[in-house]
Design an enzyme around this catalytic site. Structure first.
Site, PDB file in Angstrom:
ATOM      1  N   HIS A 122       0.855  -1.195   0.000  1.00 41.04           N
ATOM      2  CA  HIS A 122       0.000   0.000   0.000  1.00 41.04           C
ATOM      3  C   HIS A 122       0.885   1.236   0.000  1.00 41.04           C
ATOM      4  O   HIS A 122       1.884   1.284   0.709  1.00 41.04           O
ATOM      5  CB  HIS A 122      -0.872  -0.006   1.257  1.00 41.04           C
ATOM      6  CG  HIS A 122      -1.519   1.311   1.568  1.00 41.04           C
ATOM      7  ND1 HIS A 122      -1.277   1.999   2.736  1.00 41.04           N
ATOM      8  CD2 HIS A 122      -2.388   2.068   0.850  1.00 41.04           C
ATOM      9  CE1 HIS A 122      -1.979   3.124   2.731  1.00 41.04           C
ATOM     10  NE2 HIS A 122      -2.655   3.202   1.607  1.00 41.04           N
TER      11      HIS A 122
ATOM     12  N   ARG B 297      -0.529  12.420  -0.321  1.00 40.60           N
ATOM     13  CA  ARG B 297      -1.703  13.293  -0.420  1.00 40.60           C
ATOM     14  C   ARG B 297      -1.395  14.701   0.078  1.00 40.60           C
ATOM     15  O   ARG B 297      -0.469  14.925   0.872  1.00 40.60           O
ATOM     16  CB  ARG B 297      -2.875  12.705   0.366  1.00 40.60           C
ATOM     17  CG  ARG B 297      -2.581  12.483   1.826  1.00 40.60           C
ATOM     18  CD  ARG B 297      -3.718  11.738   2.532  1.00 40.60           C
ATOM     19  NE  ARG B 297      -3.399  11.549   3.946  1.00 40.60           N
ATOM     20  CZ  ARG B 297      -2.673  10.542   4.409  1.00 40.60           C
ATOM     21  NH1 ARG B 297      -2.209   9.616   3.607  1.00 40.60           N
ATOM     22  NH2 ARG B 297      -2.402  10.460   5.695  1.00 40.60           N
TER      23      ARG B 297
ATOM     24  N   HIS C 124      12.515  -1.782   4.972  1.00 40.40           N
ATOM     25  CA  HIS C 124      12.641  -0.698   5.950  1.00 40.40           C
ATOM     26  C   HIS C 124      13.912   0.128   5.734  1.00 40.40           C
ATOM     27  O   HIS C 124      13.909   1.339   5.919  1.00 40.40           O
ATOM     28  CB  HIS C 124      12.560  -1.260   7.374  1.00 40.40           C
ATOM     29  CG  HIS C 124      11.145  -1.374   7.861  1.00 40.40           C
ATOM     30  ND1 HIS C 124      10.473  -0.328   8.445  1.00 40.40           N
ATOM     31  CD2 HIS C 124      10.257  -2.398   7.804  1.00 40.40           C
ATOM     32  CE1 HIS C 124       9.242  -0.713   8.752  1.00 40.40           C
ATOM     33  NE2 HIS C 124       9.089  -1.972   8.371  1.00 40.40           N
TER      34      HIS C 124
ATOM     35  N   HIS D  26      -8.598  -5.461  17.361  1.00 39.58           N
ATOM     36  CA  HIS D  26      -9.381  -6.622  17.817  1.00 39.58           C
ATOM     37  C   HIS D  26      -8.650  -7.949  17.590  1.00 39.58           C
ATOM     38  O   HIS D  26      -9.116  -8.987  18.038  1.00 39.58           O
ATOM     39  CB  HIS D  26     -10.773  -6.633  17.163  1.00 39.58           C
ATOM     40  CG  HIS D  26     -10.757  -6.779  15.674  1.00 39.58           C
ATOM     41  ND1 HIS D  26     -10.612  -5.718  14.825  1.00 39.58           N
ATOM     42  CD2 HIS D  26     -10.871  -7.865  14.885  1.00 39.58           C
ATOM     43  CE1 HIS D  26     -10.657  -6.142  13.563  1.00 39.58           C
ATOM     44  NE2 HIS D  26     -10.805  -7.440  13.580  1.00 39.58           N
TER      45      HIS D  26
END
Lengths: 309, 309
Positions: free
Chosen positions: B103, B107, B138, B168
């Protein structure tokens, strides 16, 4: 009646439903998982997979209690210190795209300061909407409601339309059903402006919730048996996977119950039992004009009164 | 520079990335979808499917503006009346479980009252964590950061760990990367307490964001080419589908960007381009002790400094 009695009833309801669903499926059996909640109470999760009718389904019972977490108090806008919550929650994902997904939930909540309420509902998500089945489903729910209060069905079907709405898709999750929350003793049970005061007592509310829970097996069995023999091919399987994707979107983005559970450190595996075994996403999928898929989409909107179709 | 210049750069970045990704894939081509936003502006969504490397991927460019919706102002805690937002957003789901999901987002946002900021990041979600690839990923990001500010990498990798966290599940989405938001001209760019004031100007921030955008293709190409030939079987495909399920859970439950987009009536199909073509859920899946799946889970936690592995 006391909260223990309600939890006891719900636990028996889970047994009865699982037993009926195994009979309906005819092949698969439920696997049981008992779990404890670190803060108090626990549950009994049951999962059925790879069945003749049900590809993946969960029937969950829980009765949890303890110090109310901060996040719970603020989400529910409550004072009080100790909570108790019990319920049965079900989602079934059938193998056949011709058989609808169904969801049922009955629940009871109380706080140490005496606040208490019932909630629940049943709603149906057909991959292909069959109007006569939708009408049968809603008429059955209306009969259940009418046995308790003739305002309930109208009020609770609208509530379901509003609740099971995928806002970012401008479509309802399925054909709705009934949904209700915070039904509390002594509060007016009818529409705003109804003369019915002071409203049902706790016994009457519990009787209604029981009736909802017991409506689940007969209404779903009828619809599943009507459709499980219908033939289908690749096209219908593809559509089913895309509709399951929408089901995931609703449950993870909009469902307040799921969000509440995940936010208040509920048991993740039990909360997410509602997710399908497989789901697909396709960029900008459009239904072919005049197809059954397009017809289904046209039914996924609020305000259809299926009891009058 | 003016906002038009930034949007122009982003649009060209989308072109360059799509062209490189088609070369990397070697088989599939992007399909383009131009869309307009009713309130002002629009975008260019590009989707690639069924490739040799990429099963489904989206590279989205948008530049939207207009009256700021109420929900946007309250979500961003802003005054002002008119907003402008532009960016490029990418998610790639590879066909092979041995190749990671990636991903990237860059912006820029500004309000009519002069408020402005940059945001973005790159993060990697391997189905199977390969430590040497994680270290390479990395270290490459650190080099990009270090060219602009030696505090950036440390700060932004921690931000990524906190942001890409599936609460969760008590696990990170993948092995992290860098994430940053609201990088505004004149604000301290370093760690709290750093002496660096008044902070970078707009040109310097834009230069950093460009560098992040241009790091995407080389870093992903290297990792994809290392792994695309690795053999796998049913077991690895099954695991990939379950990890994709977690990706869906993160994006729909926790990702603030997705939530913001859906809440402010963004273009649903472009926002949900991030979802995989197929995902699976299995009740209470557990990884076999000593397996590569278990090893992967052990890496899905915050605070691992992969540049020092």
């Amino acid at each position: 009646m006391q909260k223990e009695e309600i939890a006891h009833y719900f636990k028996n309801l889970q047994d009865a439903i699982c037993s009926s669903l195994e009979g309906l499926d005819g092949k698969a059996k439920f696997q049981e998982d008992n779990w404890e909640r670190p803060g108090g109470g626990g549950g009994r999760s049951r999962v059925i997979q790879g069945g003749d009718l049900i590809e993946k389904g969960g029937v969950n019972f829980s009765a949890v209690h303890g110090d109310a977490p901060e996040r719970m108090l603020s989400a529910l806008k409550l004072g009080g210190k100790q909570f108790f919550a019990t319920g049965v929650s079900i989602v079934l994902h059938p193998a056949s795209p011709m058989v609808p997904i169904i969801h049922m939930n009955v629940r009871y909540f109380e706080m140490s300061d005496g606040t208490m309420w019932f909630g629940g509902g049943i709603d149906l998500t057909p991959h292909y909407v069959v109007p006569e089945d939708a009408a049968f489903f809603h008429k059955t729910l209306k009969e259940t409601c009418d046995r308790h209060n003739t305002d309930y069905y109208e009020r609770f079907r609208k509530w379901a339309d509003d609740y099971f709405y995928i806002r970012h898709r401008s479509e309802t999750r399925g054909i709705g059903g009934i949904f209700f929350d915070r039904l509390a003793p002594g509060q007016p049970a009818g529409k705003p402006g109804s003369s019915e005061l002071p409203g049902p007592d706790k016994e009457a509310l519990f009787a209604f919730v029981k009736d909802v829970g017991e409506t689940f097996v007969p209404v779903y069995s009828e619809i599943a048996n009507r459709r499980r023999g219908d033939s289908f091919g690749e096209r219908e399987k593809t559509w089913q996977m895309l509709r399951r994707g929408r089901y995931v979107e609703f449950n993870l983005v909009w469902d307040k119950g799921t969000k509440f559970g995940l936010d208040t450190d509920g048991r993740t595996e039990s909360i997410l039992m509602s997710l399908p075994p497989v789901a697909n996403w396709e960029y900008a999928h459009t239904a072919e004009p005049g197809s059954r898929e397009e017809a289904t989409l046209s039914y996924l909107k609020k305000g259809i009164d299926w009891t009058k179709q």
